[in-house]
Design an enzyme around this catalytic site. Structure first.
Site, PDB file in Angstrom:
ATOM      1  N   LYS A  42      -6.505   3.943   8.399  1.00 13.18           N
ATOM      2  CA  LYS A  42      -5.599   4.914   7.789  1.00 13.18           C
ATOM      3  C   LYS A  42      -6.208   6.313   7.756  1.00 13.18           C
ATOM      4  O   LYS A  42      -5.537   7.312   8.060  1.00 13.18           O
ATOM      5  CB  LYS A  42      -5.248   4.459   6.368  1.00 13.18           C
ATOM      6  N   SER A  58       0.804  -1.222   0.000  1.00 13.78           N
ATOM      7  CA  SER A  58       0.000   0.000   0.000  1.00 13.78           C
ATOM      8  C   SER A  58       0.839   1.274   0.000  1.00 13.78           C
ATOM      9  O   SER A  58       0.297   2.360  -0.190  1.00 13.78           O
ATOM     10  CB  SER A  58      -0.940   0.013   1.208  1.00 13.78           C
TER      11      SER A  58
END
Length: 803
Positions: free
Chosen positions: A752, A709
């Protein structure tokens, strides 16, 4: 908030001289001291004072102590009024009843713990007309109410009836002493008698207050009659029960001694065979129990073998134990389900905060059970990091269904016999943990939680995971055969729930039988709510404190969460709260604090718990090229991640540092390869590439990092370095990249995004394929952030790089 000095302190009633009689003489006004029109008002939390009553009070709040000091220095008169809410430390006029008792302070004692104990004497009934002041304590204009007495035959009859009933109550209640009995026999004043009875009967505070408000003595005596009848009935039944218990215990002891004598006589005469008696008892029990046909057949066969054995033979005890297991297993006993979806939802909401998707799935499961009572499967597996409530969720499901609950810890289990049991040829053989649990709960349809199924081991003794294949397969477990019993037992009615931290260690065939429900790690806001609703109250209670004695503000809890814990669940957070509670308890016992509640501020955490253990990463202004902010997922929540890139003379190498895993290193290679291949379109400086090295570093080098990611952030950092354009300081990004420049879907979006909001950022860049995940982010966070969905690196660079 004044209270009774001690529950064991006996209320003393001072009665007037019987020669003069009359209710007014029970509490005569001090000579030469007319009653002031305005009295200081003291609220009482757990006692109602009647005229003529002397009682000790404990005063522990500063305004009340000052009131007592002023009263003692003055005419010693004050008004005592019952509080409507017992937990109010400094009650307001709205929190007090209108009627009370004018009283006189007889004695006052001050103690080292900053409390005052006073002895007060009730004088007259009073009614508060108007409050004159509320500081430094309550003062009010009062009106005195004298007893209304109309001499009549009915009044005399009522007084005698009350007196007789009270004498009966005194006889039935050993707690009332002669000191209470004698005044009731010697008083001629009906009003005084009514107050004496009301003060010493077992009445609620509301009932006492209503009696205090009645000035008419005849009406007050009538009100006492049903209350006294009820008290006499309760005391009579209690005495009867106590006598029955005592006689039953005496009879049991007598029967025991007689049986022992009979056994001794039988042994002397050589009569009776204990073995035959035991066999006959077992035969009767087998015939009485509704065992399945095949089980009954085996039981009678084993009983015949037992009858032919001598008790001295070792196999006698083994066979006897086997029959005991056959007879005590719940072959048909079930617990009826009490499936009410509203009640089940209320239980889940009361015991767990958040976890909405998990609760929805559990409620769906419960609803299906209600429609199909003989449901077989599925087997639920709650997967999540430690401390997020997996085990307690299983208990909540059992509570919602009204079933019995049992937990089997599988962590470290290495022996297959723990599940299937040992064969009877082994010494000390027993059934497996499954059947042992069913015997203990005495039901064939409990909720059994198989905890830590991912930590099951395997060695030369077998693989417990393989044994669990039959247990957790709805198509097979209706004929589960334990090695010890060697008979099929139906496990299809058992509701199995498993828990795990990771799915990878679970055997593939076993994993295929489980329906996985993922429990995410808690966010900082969720931890705050859990601490306020569950952890703080529980630790206050477990440490012997009261809520009014300690207070942890939200700011303190937030700092505790961010700087002293780093976990997915709340176990460490609860330990830190427990540490604060212990320190508060020590201060309280040592007398080092007098101000309550004891407020633990965020600034005091360092003194109580030491310096912060973790320093959260915060966003900072980017002033150099080659630096970009990314978003990372960890088991304890999301974090922002800085990626730094620099260029130097060399041979065209790409150096990667910062404890990066293989996948993250490959993402950096992919990002650089794409930028080199699209250098002209993107306007990148790629001249003399072979003569320069590029070094990419991710700070916090001691922490291992991996995953795809960070690909988009690596690409932006390298593009910033090569184009010499700064990256925006108010944005962070996440996303996997491909060699074609596509930005692909990633996980952990909720955590996140929360990290970005916590760090004060204004923009987040997410892959377009994660658009549906944006709805999982709390609404208050979505309002703070601007989200940008991108599908290609070109779109990302256009947004992230400054002109």
């Amino acid at each position: 908030m004044p209270t009774m000095n001690s529950p064991d302190t006996e209320i003393i009633n001072i009665l007037g001289a019987s020669a003069r009689g009359g209710a007014e003489n029970a509490a005569a006004r001090p000579p030469g001291k007319p009653l002031p029109e305005v009295l200081p008002i003291l609220g009482l939390s757990d006692i109602v004072i009647f005229p003529g009553m002397v009682a000790p009070l404990l005063v522990d709040t500063a305004p009340s102590i000052r009131l007592i000091d002023d009263v003692v220095e003055g005419d010693r008169l004050l008004g005592l009024v019952l509080q409507r809410k017992a937990d109010a430390d400094n009650p307001t006029p709205e929190e007090l009843w209108e009627h009370g008792c004018a009283a006189r302070v007889l004695k006052m004692l001050k103690f080292p713990d900053n409390t005052v104990r006073v002895l007060v004497e009730g004088l007259w009934r009073m009614q508060i007309r108007e409050y004159q002041a509320q500081t430094p304590y309550l003062r009010a204009k009062v009106a005195i109410h004298k007893d209304v007495i109309v001499a009549s035959v009915e009044m005399t009859a009522l007084a005698r009836a009350v007196q007789q009933k009270f004498e009966e109550i005194v006889k039935l209640s050993p707690a009332l002493s002669d000191q209470v009995k004698m005044p009731s026999l010697n008083t001629d004043a009906p009003g005084t008698l009514a107050d004496l009875v009301a003060a010493n009967m077992n009445l609620s505070l509301e009932q006492r207050q209503h009696l205090l408000e009645i000035n008419d003595v005849q009406q007050r005596l009538r009100r006492l009659q049903p209350l006294m009848d009820h008290e006499i009935e309760v005391l009579t039944i209690s005495t009867k029960i106590q006598n029955e218990v005592s006689s039953s215990m005496a009879k049991t002891q007598r029967d025991f001694y007689l049986r022992e004598q009979i056994r001794a006589i039988q042994r002397e005469l050589g009569e009776g065979d204990p073995t035959a008696t035991e066999v006959n008892n077992l035969r009767a029990e087998i015939e009485r129990n509704s065992l399945p046909a095949d089980v009954r057949k085996v039981a009678f066969k084993e009983l015949e073998r037992l009858q032919q054995m001598s008790p001295a033979v070792a196999e006698y005890a083994l066979t006897r134990n086997y029959l005991d297991w056959l007879l005590n297993l719940p072959w048909h006993q079930t617990t009826p389900d009490t499936v009410q979806l509203d009640a089940a939802e209320a239980i889940l909401e009361a015991q767990h905060y958040g976890l909405k998707p998990v609760k929805e799935r559990l409620l769906e499961f419960i609803a299906v059970i209600k429609l199909k009572t003989n449901l077989k499967g599925p087997i639920l597996c709650l997967v999540g990091p430690p401390g997020v409530g997996k085990t307690s969720l299983g208990k909540s499901v059992a509570d919602a269904l009204g079933r019995k609950f049992a937990r089997i810890a599988l962590g470290g289990m290495r022996d297959e016999a723990e599940i299937r049991g040992h064969r009877r040829t082994y010494v000390g053989a027993l059934p497996g943990r499954i059947l042992q649990t069913l015997r203990r709960v005495e039901s064939k349809n409990p909720v059994i939680l198989l905890d830590e199924i991912d930590k099951v081991g395997a060695d030369f003794r077998g693989d417990p995971s393989s044994a669990l294949l039959e247990v957790l397969d709805p198509a097979q477990n209706h004929t589960f055969t334990d090695h010890y019993l060697d008979l099929p037992f139906d496990l299809s009615h058992v509701l199995f729930i498993t828990t795990a931290n990771w799915l990878d260690p679970i055997q593939a065939a076993l994993r295929d039988r489980l329906e996985v429900i993922n429990l995410p790690s808690y966010t900082a806001e969720e931890k705050l709510q859990i601490a306020k609703r569950y952890l703080v109250p529980r630790q206050i209670e477990e440490h012997g404190l009261k809520r009014k004695q300690i207070k942890l503000p939200d700011a303190t809890l937030r700092r505790l969460i961010l700087e002293y814990t780093r976990e997915a669940g709340v176990r460490q957070l609860e330990r830190e709260i427990a540490s604060l509670a212990r320190k508060a308890a020590r201060k309280l016992v040592a007398g080092r604090t007098t101000a309550f509640p004891l407020v633990v501020t965020a600034r005091e955490l360092a003194d109580a718990l030491g310096p912060p253990k973790f320093t959260p990463e915060t966003a900072e202004k980017i002033t150099e090229v080659g630096i970009a902010m990314g978003l990372a997922w960890t088991p304890v929540g999301g974090e922002i991640l800085f990626i730094e890139a620099t260029r130097m003379p060399g041979t065209g190498k790409l150096m990667l540092t910062g404890s990066l895993g293989d996948v993250m290193k490959e993402s950096a290679q992919t990002a650089l390869s794409y930028l080199r291949s699209q250098a002209k379109l993107l306007g990148l400086e790629m001249l003399n590439f072979d003569k320069h090295d590029i070094h990419v570093h991710v700070p916090a080098g001691a922490t291992p990092k991996d995953g795809p990611s960070a690909g988009s952030t690596l690409a932006v950092a390298l593009a910033s370095l090569l184009t010499k354009r700064l990256v925006r300081s108010d944005a962070a990004m996440t996303g996997e990249i491909s060699l074609r420049g596509r930005i692909l879907r990633v996980g952990g979006v909720k955590e996140k995004v929360l990290a970005a909001a916590r760090s004060g950022l204004k923009h987040v860049v997410l892959p377009a394929q994660n658009r549906n995940d944006w709805s999982d982010v709390p609404e208050e966070v979505r309002r703070k952030l601007n989200v940008h969905f991108v599908a290609h690196i070109a779109e990302l660079l256009a947004f992230a790089l400054k002109p």
